[in-house]
Enzyme design. Structure first.
Site, PDB file in Angstrom:
ATOM      1  N   GLU A 192      -0.172  37.581  18.641  1.00 24.27           N
ATOM      2  CA  GLU A 192      -0.958  37.566  19.830  1.00 24.27           C
ATOM      3  C   GLU A 192      -2.493  37.136  19.661  1.00 24.27           C
ATOM      4  OE1 GLU A 192      -0.402  38.233  22.953  1.00 24.27           O
ATOM      5  OE2 GLU A 192       1.934  38.417  22.682  1.00 24.27           O
ATOM      6  N   TYR A 215      -6.174  43.155  26.670  1.00 26.19           N
ATOM      7  CA  TYR A 215      -4.738  42.403  26.796  1.00 26.19           C
ATOM      8  C   TYR A 215      -4.166  42.466  25.504  1.00 26.19           C
ATOM      9  CZ  TYR A 215      -1.650  38.743  26.220  1.00 26.19           C
ATOM     10  OH  TYR A 215      -0.247  38.053  25.968  1.00 26.19           O
ATOM     11  N   ASP A 223      -2.494  38.380  31.046  1.00 27.64           N
ATOM     12  CA  ASP A 223      -3.296  37.391  30.828  1.00 27.64           C
ATOM     13  C   ASP A 223      -3.234  36.272  31.889  1.00 27.64           C
ATOM     14  OD1 ASP A 223      -0.890  36.092  30.792  1.00 27.64           O
ATOM     15  OD2 ASP A 223      -1.178  35.270  28.613  1.00 27.64           O
TER      16      ASP A 223
END
Ligand code: SF4
Length: 358
Positions: A55, A136, A154
């Site tokens: 991520e 996020y 996102d």
């Protein structure tokens, strides 16, 4: 602005989660940090280190670009303890090319925090305390690694939900900021029990079907419920405010070469490209003219070999590159690196663009 009203979300889109999961069960991308839907349905969860690492790498870049970096990192540092114990310079070198170098510094800082904990944090509150982890990333890691009932949002997911529910900006920055909050709230209402697969399914849908310019609605699991599709204009969603043209900064790069080696200097740890090796340079500024002799680090026969151009988040750089072949190494701080190895020395992309001109 918003066309649907919040209280009707559950009824209007009551099948949306299951439709998406049904599609994902068949179409999920195979990614090295991901567990297949079949395995997850058996109760398995992915390694949170893999999920967190992927991520962080995937912010602002694509899966094909990030995948070799992810595999290289795991090869060098198979556990978060290994990454924590790595030299900062090694981490920065392996990160070179992924951009946004502050993120690499935070990644290493975060690995050191994680290595000191008994277990990987598994609540949103704990995840949010980690360096470099914001709303996020905490939602992505929380849902994918632990099936926490949250949805990451996102830019890709904003686009897909904006179209599904026809939530769009009114063209102003304030309007789009409000609607982004609305999108984030509404996605949370769709989160099913399989929240990790749901998050990854939205990511896949945004990357492969509901793309920015040409959404492929005919193969989309949401084609029946999507309001933008019904309106016939999905590409118009979301109507984001127009970006201002980026300012252009100019500067001069100086490649001092001696005995087949080029002199590189490490930038200060904080700030843009912090801690990275770069060619010698003047400052970068808007609207000023440079006089090569005044800016050069030493007097030499500097020859102009071209201009390297690079786009950063807030400005574009036009960097005129000068080369001097020296008989002796001057008394300047830095590291002399053989030219044939310079590209592998952990230089950021903008530095490589300058070196390529030699
Ligand atoms: S139907 Fe089309 S616009 Fe709507 S979510 Fe699917 S791909 Fe996107």
């Amino acid at each position: 602005m918003v066309n649907a009203n919040s209280s009707s979300v559950k009824s209007d889109f009551k099948n949306a989660s299951q439709d998406l999961l049904y599609w994902y069960d068949k179409m999920a991308r195979r990614l090295p940090w991901r567990l297949s839907p079949d395995n997850r349905k058996k109760g398995e969860l992915p390694d949170p280190y893999h999920v967190w690492l992927s991520e962080i790498m995937l912010q602002q870049t694509t899966v094909p670009h990030a995948t070799p970096y992810f595999l290289k990192f795991l090869d060098l540092w198979p556990t978060v303890q290994d990454l924590a114990a790595a030299e900062n310079e090694d981490v920065m070198r392996e990160w070179a090319g992924l951009g946004y170098y502050a993120r690499a510094r935070n990644l290493h800082k975060c690995a050191k925090v994680l290595a000191g904990l008994d277990k990987f944090p598994n609540t949103i509150e704990e995840l949010l305390k980690l360096p470099g982890v914001g709303p996020y990333t905490s939602a992505a890691v929380g849902s994918i690694a632990f099936d926490l009932p949250v949805a990451p949002v996102d830019g890709n997911i904003e686009r897909v939900i904006s179209r599904l529910m026809t939530i769009s900006g009114d063209g102003s920055a304030a309007g789009w900021a409000e609607d982004k909050k609305e999108i984030t709230a509404r996605v949370q209402e769709l989160v099913p029990a399989r929240s990790g697969d749901f998050a990854q399914a939205m990511m896949d849908l945004g990357a492969t079907v509901c793309t920015p310019k040409t959404p492929n609605c005919m193969i989309c699991p949401w084609v029946e419920s999507c309001l933008a599709k019904k309106e016939g204009n999905p590409e118009d969603y979301p109507a984001k405010p127009k970006r201002k043209p980026q300012p252009i900064r100019k500067g001069l790069a100086f490649l001092a070469i001696c005995d087949g080696q080029v002199l590189l200097q490490r930038r200060p740890d904080s700030g843009l490209l912090g801690g990275m090796l770069m060619p010698l340079s003047s400052d970068w500024a808007e609207g000023r003219e440079y006089v090569v002799l005044e800016e050069a680090p030493i007097g030499a026969d500097w020859k102009h070999v071209g201009q390297a151009r690079h786009v950063f988040t807030h400005f574009a750089l036009h960097w005129d590159v000068y080369v001097a072949n020296l008989e002796q190494k001057p008394d300047l701080e830095g590291e002399w690196i053989k030219l044939e190895y310079a590209m592998e020395a952990g230089i950021p992309t903008v530095g490589k663009k300058a070196l390529k001109l030699v």
